[in-house]
Write an enzyme that holds these catalytic residues in place. Structure first.
Site, short mmCIF file in Angstrom:
data_model
loop_
_atom_site.label_atom_id
_atom_site.label_comp_id
_atom_site.label_asym_id
_atom_site.label_seq_id
_atom_site.Cartn_x
_atom_site.Cartn_y
_atom_site.Cartn_z
N GLU A 146 0.84 -1.19 0.00
CA GLU A 146 0.00 0.00 0.00
C GLU A 146 0.88 1.25 0.00
O GLU A 146 1.89 1.32 0.73
CB GLU A 146 -0.91 0.01 1.24
CG GLU A 146 -1.85 1.21 1.28
CD GLU A 146 -2.70 1.26 2.53
OE1 GLU A 146 -3.89 1.62 2.41
OE2 GLU A 146 -2.20 0.95 3.62
N LYS A 192 -8.96 3.47 -2.55
CA LYS A 192 -9.48 2.96 -1.27
C LYS A 192 -10.79 3.67 -0.96
O LYS A 192 -10.87 4.90 -1.01
CB LYS A 192 -8.44 3.23 -0.17
CG LYS A 192 -8.70 2.53 1.15
CD LYS A 192 -7.50 2.74 2.08
CE LYS A 192 -7.63 1.96 3.37
NZ LYS A 192 -6.44 2.13 4.23
N CYS A 198 -5.18 -2.58 2.64
CA CYS A 198 -5.15 -2.55 4.10
C CYS A 198 -6.49 -2.97 4.71
O CYS A 198 -7.00 -4.05 4.42
CB CYS A 198 -4.73 -1.15 4.54
SG CYS A 198 -4.11 -1.02 6.24
#
Length: 340
Positions: free
Chosen positions: A48, A132, A166
């Site tokens: 990430e 995200k 994540c």
């Protein structure tokens, strides 16, 4: 003769980023793309926010401190824009090495940054540019958010490929949206597991490696979970007071790769060591795993629970036209519209 299921090697990068340096980040990305391809991998996955590194200051001090130290400006300036020469270098490296890549980055568009994953096919063309959908806790001081269109799985020559960042991998509804698209290869990109240890167990590698393992079992898919290393250089740059040294440590790299039954497919590296982990993938064993549990098939109960999933891309501006009056050749008034 039975079906010939795809079999190939995948690669997961565990390394420290070229922190706050876009040009060096691209150089390091290309070096790992070349190394993975030379080792026979058909897919390489990065952590990430690999480019230009995770903004660890959000967990170590105030926003005012980060602005005064110059971290906020440097991070914005060294984030990646997809239309840039730096992005073109990455595209060309992927094409030249004939490899599929999933690259974690801070995406810059206009005045906003996004936690993004860039999926590139072996021809260097974009498979997806996803964001995200909800930044985690302190990350919201830095990043904007994606939408339901970013919960997507893509047909590739390697199988049905998806990716999340994540803690997107923790939320049950995110996962179910991905499973519903019959995901076969999942990239779970993570930052370093190096902050707030050991007093914040939810942020530890113990929990988050377990999240990747459960994702593999629950989705009956392969999970490639790269994570980055927090380097001594980053520690020296970010920890300007003794209290910050109590919040973070060098290391935190805990990259893993799991099979559809949750079995580990490679040995882990030491947490402070840079390198690439490899594993062999055989898509045929997914059918065996799903024989026991297909979460969106025979093991589902839509009469009891189901997911409401909005996949539409959300735009801040919708272009439209107001009607205008026109007169035809016979003098009759007509209503028409102007296209945008």
């Amino acid at each position: 003769m039975g079906i010939q299921h795809p079999k190939y090697k995948v690669a997961a990068v565990q390394a420290a980023p070229a922190f706050l340096d876009l040009d060096a980040s691209v150089d390091k990305t290309i070096a790992y793309i070349e190394e993975a391809a030379a080792s026979g991998a058909k897919l390489v996955a990065f952590p990430e926010l690999w480019i230009p590194g995770y903004p660890w200051w959000v967990w170590l001090g105030t926003t005012a401190w980060a602005i005064r130290k110059g971290f906020v400006q440097r991070y914005f300036d060294n984030a990646l824009s997809y239309g840039s020469p730096e992005a073109d270098r990455i595209r060309e490296a992927v094409r030249r090495n004939n490899i599929t890549a999933v690259i974690g980055l801070a995406e810059r568009e206009g005045g906003t940054l996004y936690i993004a994953q860039w999926l590139l096919g072996p021809d260097g063309e974009t498979l997806a540019q996803r964001r995200k959908i909800r930044s985690t806790h302190q990350e919201r001081t830095v990043f904007g958010e994606g939408d339901g269109s970013d919960l997507a799985v893509h047909d590739t020559e390697l199988g049905r490929l998806g990716a999340l960042n994540c803690w997107e991998n923790i939320l049950s509804m995110n996962k179910y949206a991905m499973y519903s698209q019959h995901e076969q290869i999942h990239v779970a990109s993570w930052p370093s597991f190096s902050t707030y240890d050991p007093f914040a167990h939810a942020l530890s590698y113990h929990v988050n490696n377990a999240v990747s393992k459960v994702y593999a079992v629950e989705g009956s898919c392969f999970v490639i979970a790269p994570s980055s290393v927090f380097s001594q250089e980053m520690l020296d740059m970010l920890c300007d007071t003794p209290d910050k040294l109590d919040l973070v440590h060098v290391g935190g790299g805990h990259t893993v790769i799991f099979g559809p039954d949750g079995s580990p497919l490679c040995d882990k590296l030491p947490e402070d060591q840079e390198g690439i982990l490899y594993a062999d993938v055989d898509l045929g064993i997914i059918g065996v795993a799903k024989n026991a549990m297909d979460p969106v098939g025979h093991y589902s109960r839509p009469d009891v629970t189901r997911l409401l999933f909005n996949k539409k891309s959300q735009r801040v501006v919708e272009h439209m036209a107001l009607p205008i009056n026109q007169v035809d050749t016979e003098g009759n008034e007509q209503e028409d519209s102007v296209s945008s």
